[in-house]
Design a protein around this motif. Structure first.
Motif, PDB file in Angstrom:
ATOM      1  N   VAL A  14       0.836  -1.207   0.000  1.00  9.87           N
ATOM      2  CA  VAL A  14       0.000   0.000   0.000  1.00  9.87           C
ATOM      3  C   VAL A  14       0.865   1.249   0.000  1.00  9.87           C
ATOM      4  O   VAL A  14       0.670   2.168  -0.800  1.00  9.87           O
ATOM      5  CB  VAL A  14      -0.983  -0.011   1.193  1.00  9.87           C
ATOM      6  CG1 VAL A  14      -1.670   1.330   1.351  1.00  9.87           C
ATOM      7  CG2 VAL A  14      -2.004  -1.134   1.017  1.00  9.87           C
ATOM      8  N   LEU A  15       1.842   1.289   0.886  1.00 15.21           N
ATOM      9  CA  LEU A  15       2.717   2.464   0.984  1.00 15.21           C
ATOM     10  C   LEU A  15       3.530   2.633  -0.300  1.00 15.21           C
ATOM     11  O   LEU A  15       3.587   3.725  -0.872  1.00 15.21           O
ATOM     12  CB  LEU A  15       3.644   2.277   2.187  1.00 15.21           C
ATOM     13  CG  LEU A  15       4.301   3.486   2.791  1.00 15.21           C
ATOM     14  CD1 LEU A  15       3.261   4.450   3.335  1.00 15.21           C
ATOM     15  CD2 LEU A  15       5.232   3.042   3.921  1.00 15.21           C
ATOM     16  N   THR A  18       1.410   3.393  -3.492  1.00 15.94           N
ATOM     17  CA  THR A  18       0.891   4.761  -3.419  1.00 15.94           C
ATOM     18  C   THR A  18       1.961   5.752  -3.860  1.00 15.94           C
ATOM     19  O   THR A  18       1.700   6.662  -4.659  1.00 15.94           O
ATOM     20  CB  THR A  18       0.401   5.081  -1.988  1.00 15.94           C
ATOM     21  OG1 THR A  18      -0.685   4.214  -1.673  1.00 15.94           O
ATOM     22  CG2 THR A  18      -0.037   6.531  -1.854  1.00 15.94           C
ATOM     23  N   ALA A  21       2.623   5.462  -7.570  1.00 12.79           N
ATOM     24  CA  ALA A  21       1.548   6.099  -8.341  1.00 12.79           C
ATOM     25  C   ALA A  21       1.774   7.607  -8.460  1.00 12.79           C
ATOM     26  O   ALA A  21       1.502   8.200  -9.507  1.00 12.79           O
ATOM     27  CB  ALA A  21       0.190   5.810  -7.702  1.00 12.79           C
ATOM     28  N   HIS A  22       2.299   8.220  -7.399  1.00 14.76           N
ATOM     29  CA  HIS A  22       2.608   9.651  -7.461  1.00 14.76           C
ATOM     30  C   HIS A  22       3.706   9.917  -8.503  1.00 14.76           C
ATOM     31  O   HIS A  22       3.627  10.901  -9.247  1.00 14.76           O
ATOM     32  CB  HIS A  22       3.047  10.173  -6.091  1.00 14.76           C
ATOM     33  CG  HIS A  22       1.904  10.483  -5.194  1.00 14.76           C
ATOM     34  ND1 HIS A  22       1.339  11.728  -5.110  1.00 14.76           N
ATOM     35  CD2 HIS A  22       1.215   9.694  -4.339  1.00 14.76           C
ATOM     36  CE1 HIS A  22       0.345  11.696  -4.242  1.00 14.76           C
ATOM     37  NE2 HIS A  22       0.253  10.468  -3.755  1.00 14.76           N
ATOM     38  N   GLU A  59      10.107   8.868  -6.626  1.00 10.51           N
ATOM     39  CA  GLU A  59       8.824   8.335  -6.159  1.00 10.51           C
ATOM     40  C   GLU A  59       8.543   6.972  -6.769  1.00 10.51           C
ATOM     41  O   GLU A  59       8.108   6.049  -6.070  1.00 10.51           O
ATOM     42  CB  GLU A  59       7.694   9.311  -6.500  1.00 10.51           C
ATOM     43  CG  GLU A  59       7.695  10.546  -5.639  1.00 10.51           C
ATOM     44  CD  GLU A  59       6.696  11.605  -6.068  1.00 10.51           C
ATOM     45  OE1 GLU A  59       6.549  12.585  -5.319  1.00 10.51           O
ATOM     46  OE2 GLU A  59       6.065  11.464  -7.145  1.00 10.51           O
ATOM     47  N   GLY A  63       9.030   3.825  -4.340  1.00  6.66           N
ATOM     48  CA  GLY A  63       7.753   3.148  -4.128  1.00  6.66           C
ATOM     49  C   GLY A  63       7.808   1.680  -4.518  1.00  6.66           C
ATOM     50  O   GLY A  63       7.397   0.801  -3.751  1.00  6.66           O
ATOM     51  N   TYR A 105       0.429  14.225   6.460  1.00  2.11           N
ATOM     52  CA  TYR A 105       0.536  13.087   5.546  1.00  2.11           C
ATOM     53  C   TYR A 105       2.000  12.785   5.220  1.00  2.11           C
ATOM     54  O   TYR A 105       2.411  11.626   5.183  1.00  2.11           O
ATOM     55  CB  TYR A 105      -0.258  13.393   4.276  1.00  2.11           C
ATOM     56  CG  TYR A 105      -0.269  12.302   3.241  1.00  2.11           C
ATOM     57  CD1 TYR A 105      -0.898  11.092   3.482  1.00  2.11           C
ATOM     58  CD2 TYR A 105       0.339  12.492   2.000  1.00  2.11           C
ATOM     59  CE1 TYR A 105      -0.932  10.097   2.521  1.00  2.11           C
ATOM     60  CE2 TYR A 105       0.302  11.511   1.032  1.00  2.11           C
ATOM     61  CZ  TYR A 105      -0.332  10.310   1.294  1.00  2.11           C
ATOM     62  OH  TYR A 105      -0.353   9.329   0.332  1.00  2.11           O
ATOM     63  N   LEU A 109       3.883   9.124   5.986  1.00  3.48           N
ATOM     64  CA  LEU A 109       4.548   8.319   4.952  1.00  3.48           C
ATOM     65  C   LEU A 109       6.013   8.080   5.296  1.00  3.48           C
ATOM     66  O   LEU A 109       6.518   6.953   5.187  1.00  3.48           O
ATOM     67  CB  LEU A 109       4.437   8.988   3.583  1.00  3.48           C
ATOM     68  CG  LEU A 109       3.054   9.040   2.949  1.00  3.48           C
ATOM     69  CD1 LEU A 109       3.120   9.746   1.602  1.00  3.48           C
ATOM     70  CD2 LEU A 109       2.471   7.650   2.783  1.00  3.48           C
TER      71      LEU A 109
END
Length: 172
Positions: A14-15, A18, A21-22, A59, A63, A105, A109
């Motif tokens: 999930v982390l 996410t 995706a950014h 990212e 990620g 946020y 993270l």
């Protein structure tokens, strides 16, 4: 397999996905890299094109690296650097809470990624698959993992801010 290994896998996925995706969105969403570059220029991270490419690449790779559990402290350091720069350049002036576009946020993270580096990626990771029976594995979790993630992340984020961040002049 332990429940903790599965829980770490879910958290990493999930982390990590996410964050990836950014990065993907910076490359291919909306205005793509040129649009992201203009935004970076507008917040004082110059040259914007350089930072758009670096942020999107970091990212995406941090990620995916965290999601896969590959050399886990290194992608965790990427999270720390990214979130430090984002918190300082964009969210700091808005206070803590995300509902007011604050840095809450970013903190969550970064700390979650560092915690994973300290705990380790678990048995359902490439770290365990590739290094689980070797001495290298000891450097990929525990105090070493924590230290690598925090020191590299802070050095990267602070270094980027010191070298490149030039806050825009306040609007009159």
């Amino acid at each position: 397999m332990e429940a903790s290994d599965f829980a770490l896998l879910v958290l990493r996925l999930v982390l990590g996905l996410t964050m990836a995706a950014h990065g993907y969105n910076k490359f291919f969403g909306g205005g793509g890299i040129p649009g992201t570059a203009g935004w970076f220029d507008s917040i004082g991270m110059k040259p914007g094109l350089f930072h758009a490419r670096v942020a999107a690449s970091t990212e995406l790779t941090a990620g995916l690296g965290l999601a896969l559990g590959l050399l886990t402290p290194v992608p965790a350091a990427g999270f720390v650097a990214l979130m430090l720069v984002a918190a300082w350049t964009v969210h700091r002036k808005n206070g803590f809470f995300i509902v007011k576009e604050g840095w809450e946020y970013n903190l969550i993270l970064a700390v979650a990624a560092v915690a994973i580096a300290g705990i380790g990626a678990g048995r359902l990771s490439l770290d365990y698959l590739l290094f689980g029976t070797s001495g290298v594995y000891a450097f990929l979790h525990g105090w070493w993992g924590l230290l690598i993630a925090v020191v590299l992340g802070l050095a990267g984020g602070i270094g980027q801010l010191v070298i490149f961040f030039r806050p825009p002049a306040p609007a009159s």
